[in-house]
Design a protein around this motif. Structure first.
Motif, mmCIF file in Angstrom:
data_model
loop_
_atom_site.group_PDB
_atom_site.id
_atom_site.type_symbol
_atom_site.label_atom_id
_atom_site.label_comp_id
_atom_site.label_asym_id
_atom_site.label_seq_id
_atom_site.Cartn_x
_atom_site.Cartn_y
_atom_site.Cartn_z
ATOM 1 N N SER A 186 -30.241 38.091 60.947
ATOM 2 C CA SER A 186 -29.637 37.113 60.056
ATOM 3 C C SER A 186 -29.428 37.660 58.649
ATOM 4 C CB SER A 186 -30.511 35.850 60.001
ATOM 5 O OG SER A 186 -31.816 36.172 59.576
ATOM 6 N N THR A 187 -30.202 38.675 58.234
ATOM 7 C CA THR A 187 -30.075 39.218 56.894
ATOM 8 C C THR A 187 -28.831 40.108 56.797
ATOM 9 O OG1 THR A 187 -31.493 41.072 57.506
ATOM 10 C CG2 THR A 187 -32.553 39.171 56.471
ATOM 11 N N VAL A 188 -28.259 40.178 55.592
ATOM 12 C CA VAL A 188 -27.078 41.005 55.362
ATOM 13 C C VAL A 188 -27.490 42.481 55.380
ATOM 14 C CG1 VAL A 188 -25.257 41.590 53.741
ATOM 15 C CG2 VAL A 188 -25.949 39.198 54.028
ATOM 16 N N THR A 189 -26.748 43.280 56.131
ATOM 17 C CA THR A 189 -27.042 44.702 56.274
ATOM 18 C C THR A 189 -26.115 45.523 55.382
ATOM 19 O OG1 THR A 189 -27.692 44.356 58.586
ATOM 20 C CG2 THR A 189 -27.187 46.616 57.919
ATOM 21 N N LYS A 190 -26.677 46.517 54.719
ATOM 22 C CA LYS A 190 -25.868 47.440 53.926
ATOM 23 C C LYS A 190 -25.288 48.527 54.828
ATOM 24 C CE LYS A 190 -28.277 47.224 49.443
ATOM 25 N NZ LYS A 190 -28.989 48.073 48.437
ATOM 26 N N ILE A 191 -23.978 48.728 54.737
ATOM 27 C CA ILE A 191 -23.310 49.760 55.535
ATOM 28 C C ILE A 191 -22.461 50.621 54.608
ATOM 29 C CG2 ILE A 191 -21.651 50.233 57.377
ATOM 30 C CD1 ILE A 191 -22.489 47.578 58.639
ATOM 31 N N GLY A 192 -22.658 51.921 54.682
ATOM 32 C CA GLY A 192 -21.837 52.857 53.922
ATOM 33 C C GLY A 192 -20.637 53.294 54.743
#
Length: 380
Positions: free
Chosen positions: A2-8
């Motif tokens: 459910s948490t926002v994931t950081k993606i490069g």
């Protein structure tokens, strides 16, 4: 999760394919990932140190351990080694226009290629099955340096076959280049011609065949990057035998019922490109992984990624455990005119891909001298 994931996201720029970066990003975002994207430009994608610098920035400055990249083909082993050594999950894409000699499996590095050299290798097998004796190639000085020629030649050699001749347009074409092309092919009198061009060289080739009409005398097989509006217009004026080999060409085909195409067109009002396809597949893999894994630390993600298997535009998307690469069947499409006098490509053959070609070459050392430009098919 459910948490926002950081993606490069690491994307190149292309002078020839101006929407490459935009299409790749659009493809990723079509998956509606619950993510925050951090985008870094890697120039034309030929500078491996620049790519490493951008990975370093995303990892140490932003704390990002999940990255998607669209790369060229030059010194990528250095990039993969750096990402692997720093415990990063990197899903990388390329066009697959060069043979990946010595690019062995590395922890955390997963590669999803369009597979042009695989198309060529499998096409060579197809020619063998058809018992063709006279096979010629037609390409440009620029394109001939890539691995596609060596890939199909590898296949022919395994089947005790060889080319009957090659026509290569010089870097600076002659005033009578269309005539030179015709004279060369007339000398060889091939049963089939394997013609591969890209970008402005595809436009250049289209102008030659519009003049010399060689496609009306010989059966041509091409890769998707050789197809353009000029070729289609020429066919509309006079039908000729033209085939395309590719792992995906559905946006040009009659047979397409691909939900990805429809989704993309509905969302962006543009037809999906190869670059959008690769972005979409990478995003879809990541979406499934994030739904499966209980956390986003690299160790957990790597434990789950080998089990991911989803359906995509090219069929089942999963990583081969021997190579950490995706593997797809390839297809032959034939240009035809339908009852409404409209022209489009029909899928007429499927070339089953067992994956042996890529598995073998990734275990081989790089040849001492290999031709080709640093960033195949992205910028010229």
């Amino acid at each position: 999760m459910s948490t926002v994931t950081k993606i490069g996201i690491l994307i190149p720029q292309s002078k020839q394919y101006k929407t490459l970066d935009r299409d790749f990003i659009r493809g990723i975002k079509l998956n509606n990932l619950n993510a925050q994207y951090y985008v870094e430009s890697i120039g034309i994608g030929a500078n491996e140190q620049l790519i490493i610098d951008k990975i370093q920035k995303l990892y140490f400055q932003e704390g990002i351990n999940i990255m998607i990249g669209f790369f060229g083909h030059h010194n990528m082993s250095r990039v993969y080694e750096y990402a692997s050594d720093n415990d990063i999950l990197l899903i990388a894409s390329d066009i697959g226009a060069t043979v990946p000699y010595g690019i062995k499996k590395q922890k955390g590095i997963y590669i999803n290629s369009y597979g042009l050299t695989e198309s060529c290798f499998l096409l060579g097998n197809h020619f063998s099955e058809k018992n063709y004796d006279k096979i010629a190639t037609a390409t440009s000085y620029y394109d001939s340096g890539y691995g596609m020629l060596s890939a199909i030649e590898t296949s022919l050699n395994k089947n005790n076959m060889m080319f009957s001749g090659h026509y290569i347009t010089p870097f600076y074409p002659r005033e009578n280049e269309a005539e030179c092309m015709q004279l060369t092919l007339d000398h060889y009198k091939p049963e089939v011609v394997f013609a591969f061009y890209s970008g402005l060289y595809a436009e250049e080739n289209a102008s030659f065949i519009r003049t010399n009409k060689v496609t009306q005398h010989y059966t041509f097989y091409t890769t998707p990057f050789a197809i353009n509006e000029s070729i289609i217009s020429e066919y509309q004026a006079q039908a000729f035998p033209l085939y395309v080999v590719a792992s995906w060409f559905e946006n040009f085909a009659h047979t397409s019922d691909c939900s990805f195409n429809m989704q993309f067109k509905e969302q962006y009002e543009d037809a999906a490109t190869v670059f959008a396809l690769l972005g979409y597949e990478n995003g879809a893999l990541l979406a499934s992984l994030l739904e499966t894994a209980e956390s986003t630390d690299t160790r957990t993600l790597l434990r789950h990624i080998s089990t991911i298997k989803i359906e995509g535009p090219r069929g089942s998307i999963q990583f081969d455990p021997e190579t950490n690469r995706t593997k797809f069947d390839h297809h032959i499409y034939k240009l035809e005119r339908n009852s409404d006098d409209q022209v489009a490509f029909e899928r007429v053959n499927t070339l089953v891909n067992e994956g042996h070609f890529i598995t073998e070459v990734t275990e081989q050392d790089m040849p001492p001298k290999i031709g080709g430009w640093q960033n195949a098919y992205l910028c010229h």
